[in-house]
Design an enzyme around this catalytic site. Structure first.
Site, PDB file in Angstrom:
ATOM      1  CG  HIS A 182      10.465   8.256  -3.423  1.00  0.00           C
ATOM      2  ND1 HIS A 182      11.339   9.115  -2.952  1.00  0.00           N
ATOM      3  CD2 HIS A 182       9.652   8.886  -4.099  1.00  0.00           C
ATOM      4  CE1 HIS A 182      11.031  10.335  -3.507  1.00  0.00           C
ATOM      5  NE2 HIS A 182      10.080  10.108  -4.305  1.00  0.00           N
TER       6      HIS A 182
ATOM      7  CD  GLU B  55      12.881   8.628  -6.313  1.00  0.00           C
ATOM      8  OE1 GLU B  55      11.994   8.265  -6.720  1.00  0.00           O
ATOM      9  OE2 GLU B  55      13.133   9.877  -6.296  1.00  0.00           O
TER      10      GLU B  55
ATOM     11  NE  ARG C 240       3.181   9.055  -1.573  1.00  0.00           N
ATOM     12  CZ  ARG C 240       3.537   9.846  -2.009  1.00  0.00           C
ATOM     13  NH1 ARG C 240       5.138  10.303  -1.770  1.00  0.00           N
ATOM     14  NH2 ARG C 240       2.861  10.635  -2.793  1.00  0.00           N
TER      15      ARG C 240
HETATM   16  C1  BG6 Z   1       9.837  11.618  -7.410  1.00  0.00           C
HETATM   17  C2  BG6 Z   1       9.472  12.175  -8.690  1.00  0.00           C
HETATM   18  O1  BG6 Z   1      10.144  10.280  -7.504  1.00  0.00           O
HETATM   19  O2  BG6 Z   1       9.177  12.011  -6.261  1.00  0.00           O
HETATM   20  C3  BG6 Z   1       9.024  13.362  -8.277  1.00  0.00           C
HETATM   21  O3  BG6 Z   1      10.213  11.674  -9.816  1.00  0.00           O
HETATM   22  C4  BG6 Z   1       8.159  14.051  -7.245  1.00  0.00           C
HETATM   23  O4  BG6 Z   1       8.387  13.906  -9.730  1.00  0.00           O
HETATM   24  C5  BG6 Z   1       8.981  13.333  -6.148  1.00  0.00           C
HETATM   25  O5  BG6 Z   1       8.230  15.269  -7.253  1.00  0.00           O
HETATM   26  C6  BG6 Z   1       8.234  13.552  -4.960  1.00  0.00           C
HETATM   27  O6  BG6 Z   1       6.804  13.147  -4.913  1.00  0.00           O
HETATM   28  P1  BG6 Z   1       5.691  13.394  -3.859  1.00  0.00           P
HETATM   29  O7  BG6 Z   1       4.449  12.678  -4.172  1.00  0.00           O
HETATM   30  O8  BG6 Z   1       6.371  12.587  -2.613  1.00  0.00           O
HETATM   31  O9  BG6 Z   1       5.800  14.711  -3.456  1.00  0.00           O
END
Ligand code: BG6
Length: 296
Positions: free
Chosen positions: A164, A271, A88
Site C-alpha cells: 500500500h 498499490e 500492518r
Molecule cells: C486503499 C483503499 O487501498 O486504502 C481505500 O482502496 C481505503 O478504500 C484506503 O480507504 C485507506 O485504508 P485505511 O484502512 O488505511 O484507512
C-alpha cells in the site's frame, strides 16, 4: 565505505555510502521513509501517523495481508479480520541484513512474521499456520519490496496481499499515471462498478479509489509523471492488480490520522497487489509477490 544499519528495536534503518536511505518500523514492517542521495523523501507520511501498532501507518508502505479492504460475510475465513488485515499492525521481527558482505551499492533487510507472533484474538479470527518473509532492498535508484507467504500448517488458506505505497508528489493536479490505458477497473467511489480506462493516462480532480487489473502484462511499468516528466516507474512481479487511491479534501479531513489536511495534494497511493479474488495456498506451498519502484 560501508552500508550503515541501525536497529533501535522499534525501527531499522539503512544508509548507503552514497546517501540513499530507507527506514522500516517493526510494527507492520512498514517502510516509513525512502530517500534518494540528495535526501529527498520519496514516500508520503502523515504528520499524525500512528506508529505504535494500534492502527496501520498513514503513509509509507503499509503491508496489507491477508485481506484487502473491509471484511465481508461473502468470504467466511477472513470475515472477522480488521480492514486490510493484521500484518500492518503486528510486530515483526528484524531477521537481519542478507546482502552479500561488502556490497556498498545495495542493501537487503529481511523481516519475518509467523502465526506464533500474532495476538490470540487475531489467531482466533484467522487460525492458520502461516509464515511471512518481507524483504526491503534499497539500491541507488530503486526500492524493492518482496513478500513471501508460506503455508506452514495442514489446512489450506486463502489470502490477498497489497503493498500500500504512498508516493510523495509535488502536486496531485499535474500527476498522470501511465500504464493503465485500456485496463478494466472497479470504481470504489461509484458503487464498485466495472469500468474501462480510456487510452489516456489517469489524472486526478476528485476522490479516486480504483482497483485496476492492468491490461498490459506485468513487465509493463506503471509510471507516475508530473507534467510529463516521469517521477516513478513501478514494476510488479506476480501481482495482478494496481490500486490507485487519493482521498481528496473531504475524506482527508475526515481521517484523524491524516495531516496536514492539504496533504492529499502531495501524495498518491499506487498499490501493487493480488486483491481480485483469493490466492489459495495448500500445505507446504509458497507465494511470492513483489514490486520495484525505480527513480528516473
Ligand atoms: C486503499 C483503499 O487501498 O486504502 C481505500 O482502496 C481505503 O478504500 C484506503 O480507504 C485507506 O485504508 P485505511 O484502512 O488505511 O484507512
Amino acid at each position: 565505505p560501508q552500508v550503515s544499519i541501525s536497529d533501535d528495536k522499534a525501527r531499522v534503518s539503512a544508509v548507503l555510502p552514497s546517501g540513499e536511505s530507507v527506514e522500516v518500523l517493526l510494527f507492520g514492517a512498514t517502510v516509513l521513509s525512502w530517500k534518494d542521495a540528495a535526501g529527498d523523501e520519496k514516500l508520503w507520511l502523515s504528520k499524525d501517523a500512528v506508529l505504535d501498532g494500534s492502527k496501520g501507518v498513514r503513509g509509507g508502505i503499509p503491508l496489507v495481508f491477508p485481506i484487502f479492504g473491509p471484511a465481508s460475510s461473502d468470504h467466511a475465513p477472513t470475515s472477522k479480520l480488521p480492514q486490510h488485515g493484521f500484518a500492518r499492525t503486528a510486530r515483526w521481527e528484524f531477521l537481519g541484513r542478507s546482502t552479500s558482505e561488502g556490497s556498498s551499492s545495495s542493501v537487503k533487510l529481511d523481516f519475518g512474521l509467523s502465526a506464533d507472533s500474532i495476538t490470540d484474538s487475531i489467531k482466533a479470527s484467522w487460525p492458520y499456520k502461516f509464515g511471512l518473509l518481507y524483504s526491503v532492498t534499497l539500491d541507488r535508484e530503486s526500492l524493492n519490496t518482496t513478500l513471501v507467504v508460506t503455508n506452514d500448517g495442514d489446512k489450506p488458506f486463502d489470502f490477498q496481499m497489497l503493498l500500500h505505497t504512498y508516493l510523495s508528489v509535488k502536486d496531485i493536479s499535474t500527476i498522470q499515471i501511465g500504464g493503465l490505458e485500456e485496463s478494466m477497473y472497479i470504481d470504489k467511489v461509484d458503487n464498485a462498478s466495472q469500468k474501462q480506462q480510456p487510452s489516456s493516462a489517469l489524472t486526478f480532480s476528485a476522490e479516486t479509489d480504483r482497483i485496476y487489473t492492468p491490461a498490459k502484462g506485468p513487465k509493463n511499468p506503471i509510471t507516475v509523471s508530473d507534467a510529463g516528466s516521469v517521477q516513478y516507474r513501478l514494476i510488479r512481479d506476480n501481482l495482478d492488480q494496481i490500486v490507485v487511491w487519493n482521498p481528496w479534501s473531504e475524506k482527508a479531513q475526515a481521517m484523524a490520522d491524516f495531516s496536514p489536511n492539504e496533504g492529499y495534494k502531495n501524495m498518491v497511493c499506487v498499490e501493487a497487489g493480488s486483491v481480485n479474488g483469493w490466492q489459495r495456498l495448500d500445505k507446504g506451498d509458497a507465494f511470492e509477490g513483489a514490486q520495484t519502484i525505480h527513480l528516473p
